[in-house]
Scaffold this motif. Structure first.
Motif, mmCIF file in Angstrom:
data_model
loop_
_atom_site.group_PDB
_atom_site.id
_atom_site.type_symbol
_atom_site.label_atom_id
_atom_site.label_comp_id
_atom_site.label_asym_id
_atom_site.label_seq_id
_atom_site.Cartn_x
_atom_site.Cartn_y
_atom_site.Cartn_z
ATOM 1 N N SER A 84 -11.909 3.712 -4.301
ATOM 2 C CA SER A 84 -12.438 3.170 -3.048
ATOM 3 C C SER A 84 -13.421 2.034 -3.296
ATOM 4 N N HIS A 85 -13.549 1.176 -2.298
ATOM 5 C CA HIS A 85 -14.532 0.087 -2.361
ATOM 6 C C HIS A 85 -15.882 0.517 -1.780
ATOM 7 N N LEU A 86 -15.976 1.736 -1.277
ATOM 8 C CA LEU A 86 -17.202 2.199 -0.624
ATOM 9 C C LEU A 86 -18.264 2.580 -1.649
ATOM 10 N N PRO A 87 -19.543 2.403 -1.317
ATOM 11 C CA PRO A 87 -20.613 2.869 -2.222
ATOM 12 C C PRO A 87 -20.612 4.382 -2.333
ATOM 13 N N PRO A 143 -11.525 -5.469 -2.955
ATOM 14 C CA PRO A 143 -11.682 -5.266 -4.403
ATOM 15 C C PRO A 143 -13.094 -5.520 -4.915
ATOM 16 N N GLU A 144 -13.838 -6.382 -4.265
ATOM 17 C CA GLU A 144 -15.189 -6.711 -4.750
ATOM 18 C C GLU A 144 -16.201 -5.612 -4.419
ATOM 19 N N GLY A 145 -15.802 -4.622 -3.626
ATOM 20 C CA GLY A 145 -16.708 -3.543 -3.257
ATOM 21 C C GLY A 145 -17.483 -3.851 -1.985
ATOM 22 N N THR A 146 -17.996 -2.811 -1.373
ATOM 23 C CA THR A 146 -18.749 -2.936 -0.125
ATOM 24 C C THR A 146 -20.242 -2.724 -0.363
ATOM 25 N N VAL A 147 -21.041 -3.586 0.211
ATOM 26 C CA VAL A 147 -22.498 -3.437 0.181
ATOM 27 C C VAL A 147 -22.961 -3.278 1.623
ATOM 28 N N ILE A 175 0.837 -1.193 0.000
ATOM 29 C CA ILE A 175 0.000 0.000 0.000
ATOM 30 C C ILE A 175 0.877 1.251 0.000
ATOM 31 N N SER A 176 0.647 2.107 -0.967
ATOM 32 C CA SER A 176 1.400 3.354 -1.036
ATOM 33 C C SER A 176 0.520 4.568 -0.759
ATOM 34 N N LYS A 177 -0.796 4.442 -0.978
ATOM 35 C CA LYS A 177 -1.695 5.574 -0.739
ATOM 36 C C LYS A 177 -1.903 5.770 0.760
ATOM 37 N N GLY A 187 -9.476 2.231 0.657
ATOM 38 C CA GLY A 187 -8.966 2.063 -0.703
ATOM 39 C C GLY A 187 -9.511 0.801 -1.359
ATOM 40 N N ARG A 188 -9.627 0.832 -2.662
ATOM 41 C CA ARG A 188 -10.157 -0.307 -3.426
ATOM 42 C C ARG A 188 -9.396 -1.608 -3.174
ATOM 43 N N PRO A 189 -8.040 -1.595 -3.045
ATOM 44 C CA PRO A 189 -7.330 -2.865 -2.818
ATOM 45 C C PRO A 189 -7.745 -3.591 -1.557
#
Length: 463
Positions: free
Chosen positions: A388-391, A204-208, A191-193, A199-201
């Motif tokens: 980001s993985h957030l909605p 990766p599948e996203g958050t619901v 992780i560099s950010k 963060g998306r990494p």
């Protein structure tokens, strides 16, 4: 080193070599300031977290400015020094954390401080294979903890992700190589950010996010609608029944309202919260409302299903931490003059308290244009989804300030990839106490919902 490894991994030469090298580095006398560096042989150490040597014979202070502990008592140390000593192989039972810095060994509660090399941040994300079993996860966790690192486990539908906390920059590449030798590790992401948890990494599948059966972030678009400000029981109930009938999923309504002028209407307070609760009871719609003050978080959380942090409070870090502590879903609006990275870091403050139920909301930014109240940043939606993985939801009401523009901008946001919208609806906008010009009439809201239903099918989603 060998004894610290599980029986089945003691023959892994790469892992043994790496752990031995790390142990040798940590055996040298070091400066316990959390910044590294060797001391002169025999020089007194300064453990205050500020560097420099003490006067000969001066008592050591491990408390970052607090009084020293009595002989034989556990030392009280800061979080960074605590993690630094753990990485050096120290006994964690010999120290306790200051009450002023509530950071635990196996988790962290503040976003990375880039000035502190030893800060407790997720530095590596370890993606396990779909075939990884619970025993593999336990084994990996034990190995990381034995080396003094913190561990955060995120279990997804298909695979598990392990976050490794507290790795120095100089150790990341070597540790990544060692971890990839395990058969159940698919890949390791360095992780560099500065934002690690949102963060998306990290997912990766996203958050619901599930709010009383309403999913935010899935294939189904979410519509949040209601009055900007709760003015009366009649106004709220009439609006709640109508938006429910038109297909809205969540009822919005302001009980506490921020105003540029101190003489403007500030909301009904707790009485408004009680009306929202009654509307939820009648319609079944979950409710979202804004919280503006750390002193009001507990009260608002008793009534609301989603806590909203408004644009003026995006950088109110004390409030972000407090809403993170509630573990309730939080909608975080982008500041009206904030960079996207600043928006992400604000979300990181909430996530750093262990609350990942965060909804990002693009609500427009202030530019030189005066025709609209704000300039709705359509770019921010795909950028936020990429980073980001957030909605992500859109607020075209504040983004434009004009009711006539709301349906078009709502459609544009959905086409750009937004997971939903939040709009203001009022039975008589011309009589509204707040934001009447941007509030949709009932017939305009009905027309917009019809348009969005047709658009949703075109982009492969539903309402």
């Amino acid at each position: 080193v060998i004894a610290s490894l599980p029986q089945g991994r003691r023959g892994n030469p790469l892992l043994l070599m790496g752990m031995c090298r790390g142990l040798l580095r940590r055996c040298a006398p070091r400066n316990d300031t959390g910044r590294g560096g060797l001391l002169r042989p025999g020089a007194p150490r300064n453990d205050t977290g500020r560097g420099g040597l003490l006067r000969p014979g001066a008592p050591r202070n491990d408390t970052e400015g607090l009084e020293g502990e009595p002989p034989g008592e556990p030392k009280t140390v800061s979080a960074n020094l605590f993690l630094h000593r753990c990485r050096q192989g120290g006994n964690r039972q010999d120290v306790r954390l200051t009450s002023a810095v509530p950071v635990l060994y196996n988790s962290f509660t503040n976003p990375c401080d880039k000035q502190t090399e030893g800060g407790a941040c997720i530095a590596l994300i370890i993606v396990l294979t779909p075939q990884a079993i619970e025993r593999d996860i336990d084994e990996l966790s034990d190995i990381l903890k034995s080396r003094g690192f913190g561990v955060h486990i995120s279990r997804g539908v298909e695979r598990t992700i392990v976050g490794c906390i507290g790795v120095l920059d100089s150790e990341k590449a070597e540790l990544s190589e060692q971890l990839q030798a395990f058969p159940y590790v698919e890949r390791v992401i360095i992780i560099s950010k500065p934002y690690k948890l949102v963060g998306r990494p990290f997912r990766p599948e996203g958050t619901v996010i599930n709010v009383r059966g309403v999913e935010i972030g899935g294939n189904r678009l979410t519509v949040m609608a209601g009055p900007c400000t709760i003015e009366s029981e009649l106004q709220l109930m009439e609006t709640a029944r109508f938006v429910k009938q038109m297909g809205a999923h969540i009822l919005r309504g302001g009980a506490y309202k921020p105003s540029t002028s101190p003489y403007s209407f500030q909301g009904m307070g707790e009485e408004g919260l009680k009306l929202l609760s009654a509307a939820r009871e009648e319609t079944g719609l979950p409710i979202i409302t804004e919280v503006m003050d750390t002193r009001e978080v507990e009260l608002v959380a008793e009534y609301a299903d989603i806590l909203q942090v408004g644009t003026r409070n995006m950088t109110n870090f004390a409030l972000l931490k407090e809403v993170g502590n509630t573990q309730k879903p939080v909608m975080l609006k982008r500041g009206w003059a904030s960079l996207i990275e600043e928006w992400m870091l604000a979300a990181e403050y909430i996530a750093s308290r262990g609350n990942y139920n965060i909804i990002l909301c693009e609500r427009g930014i202030r530019t030189f244009e005066t025709y609209t109240r704000n300039t709705f940043d359509i770019n921010a939606i795909p950028v936020a989804k990429e980073l980001s993985h957030l909605p992500v939801v859109a607020d075209p009401s504040h983004g434009t300030g004009k009711a006539s523009l709301v349906p078009a901008i709502a459609a544009a946001a959905i086409a750009a990839g937004a997971d939903g919208i939040i709009v203001e609806v009022h039975p008589q906008p011309e009589r509204a106490l707040k934001d009447g010009p941007q509030s949709l009439r009932f017939d305009a809201f009905a027309g917009m919902m019809d348009q969005l239903c047709r658009l949703a099918s075109a982009v492969g989603r539903s309402i």
